[in-house]
Design an enzyme around this catalytic site. Sequence first.
Site, short mmCIF file in Angstrom:
data_model
loop_
_atom_site.label_atom_id
_atom_site.label_comp_id
_atom_site.label_asym_id
_atom_site.label_seq_id
_atom_site.Cartn_x
_atom_site.Cartn_y
_atom_site.Cartn_z
N LYS A 234 0.86 -1.19 0.00
CA LYS A 234 0.00 0.00 0.00
C LYS A 234 0.89 1.24 0.00
O LYS A 234 1.91 1.29 0.74
CB LYS A 234 -0.88 -0.02 1.25
CG LYS A 234 -1.91 1.10 1.31
CD LYS A 234 -2.78 0.94 2.57
CE LYS A 234 -3.86 2.01 2.61
NZ LYS A 234 -4.66 1.93 3.84
N SER B 116 -9.59 2.21 3.01
CA SER B 116 -8.71 2.95 2.15
C SER B 116 -7.74 2.08 1.35
O SER B 116 -7.14 2.57 0.39
CB SER B 116 -7.92 3.97 2.96
OG SER B 116 -7.16 3.33 3.94
N SER C 207 -9.89 -0.13 7.22
CA SER C 207 -9.30 0.01 5.89
C SER C 207 -8.61 -1.21 5.29
O SER C 207 -8.19 -1.15 4.14
CB SER C 207 -8.33 1.18 5.87
OG SER C 207 -9.07 2.39 5.97
#
Lengths: 489, 100
Positions: free
Chosen positions: A79, A154, A178
């Site tokens: 990420k 997210s 997330s």
Amino acid sequence: MDLYTLSATEIRNAFLKGELSAQQITSYFLNRAEKTHKTLGSFLSILSERALQKAKELDEKRSQNQKLGSLAAIPIAIKDNMHIKGEITTCGSKMLKNYKAPFSATAIDLLEQEDAILIGKTNLDEFAMGSSNENSSYFPCHNPWHLKATPGGSSGGSAAAIASRSSLLATGSDTGGSIRQPASFCGVVGFKPTYGRVSRYGLVAFGSSLDQIGPFATNVKDAALMMEVMAKHCPNDATSLQYPPEFFTDHLADSFKNIKIGVPYHFLESLDQNSYKNFTESVQKMKDLGAEVIDIDLDILQSSIAVYYILATAEASTNLARFDGIRYGMRSNKGEDLNELYELSREEGLGKEVKQRILLGTFVLSSGHKKAYYKKAQQVRSLILKAYEEAFNICDVICMPTAPTTAFNIGALQDSMSMYLQDIFTISVNLAGLPAISIPSGFDAQQKPYGIQLIGPQLHDTLVMSYAHAFEMAHDYKSKIPPLFNKEF
Amino acid sequence: MEKFNRQTLENLESLAKIKLSEEEKIDLLENIQKILAYIEQLSAIDTEDVEPCNFVLQNQQTNALREDEVGELLSREVFLDNAPDQIGGMIRVPSVIQQD
């Protein structure tokens, strides 16, 4: 070749046996990443050069009979709010468009020490603030099961990368859901450890008392393998647990015999009819495997979103104060004095949602409001912790849906509150620092995935993984690949 | 709960060092008012004698301080690599003190 249908463990085995070289595996997944990204927008950068170099070195290691790591040759997507030394970390923000990480995150170092191959940085909501990846300042990410839908957020890019099999493992970060919510939306496994289990050093901070790094995988065993590698004490993170490493893969259960599962039925009353049906069917599967189901009272969780949007925004306002255009990041050239330099750099570099949260966080901490908001939220946080503790006195794990619905469409939720309410089942887990996992539990009428969540007491990470494995064994969802991506590229 | 109005937002702008556009101000004002209205539900919860949660892990706090020894440093070169503007090995910023 069908490598995309293999698990991470199977890929590693093929490499160890000499059936495939690290360079072959890496080229294969880099190609997949590039091609699938064109449809999904799952990556912000693909690290071809770095990955192929590492793969070459790994092949040499094997040819010299050197010891090979527990993640050898496995492609991992990272990420883009976690640092890889020498590579760009954007956090999905214009503010950090050209920011080159001066060091690697501890979790990243640990993965590379076990010979994993990092193939790219995945798309995310800006600074990890969002539940749909729509807040990325670059481009949205699409759900591999239904392109008009969001992958969740997210960590949308990481979830999409796993679902489309362009990577077999990925990292995410979870502050209010997330990792788990995108895992649910994309039909993959996503795990958030106990707070402090994985080092936050090198993870760009959003809510420091809430953030945790965790794995995405196509199945629980692979996620467990990745956790074994990452769950280590780190001297650079003052909140890092001082515990010996846990052997997650040693404890993967096949049944729920003698296990009490707590379900907060009253709290779940407002759940959408179809989601509720999937949830109760999933709980029934656990009963069939030997679980005893107990009704627990978690009504206090109704307040968890209110608590979160005070505490997380307060922490974010502090954590993002560093983005001032001075030492790094975007600097506005329109400022006429120092103050304007700060104000305009932040205005231009930060997106709408980020600014909203910073301002809200500044408000709840400001003089005259701190007691009514911040202190109050911390007190209710204590009540939430207590409610979970009391529940765990009478049950071993808690089961809830991960998300209120399956993936919603890009652009469907225009209103902040309706977006924030998406996290109703995940957010309290971060407030209480508990370990939790989302695993696939079926599909809706449009073939969009459902996810179910198992939550454990603090420090019971292996317990949660273990029973997630038992649930996974009861069905075939882990082998399901979105039709659009169930092919070679 | 006091009213959250335009003045409040403008005060926050200067505290948070963000200069919003007029359009953003209107939008954010509406959004934040809605969020604060939602948050209002907390005032109905009895928190008399409840300790604020300062650290989520019970009984896990240990002394996380280290010895005062020089450790690994970031080199000036690496550090300046990300600086928007530099001169002579230092970061350059607009003048802070007014020149007359």
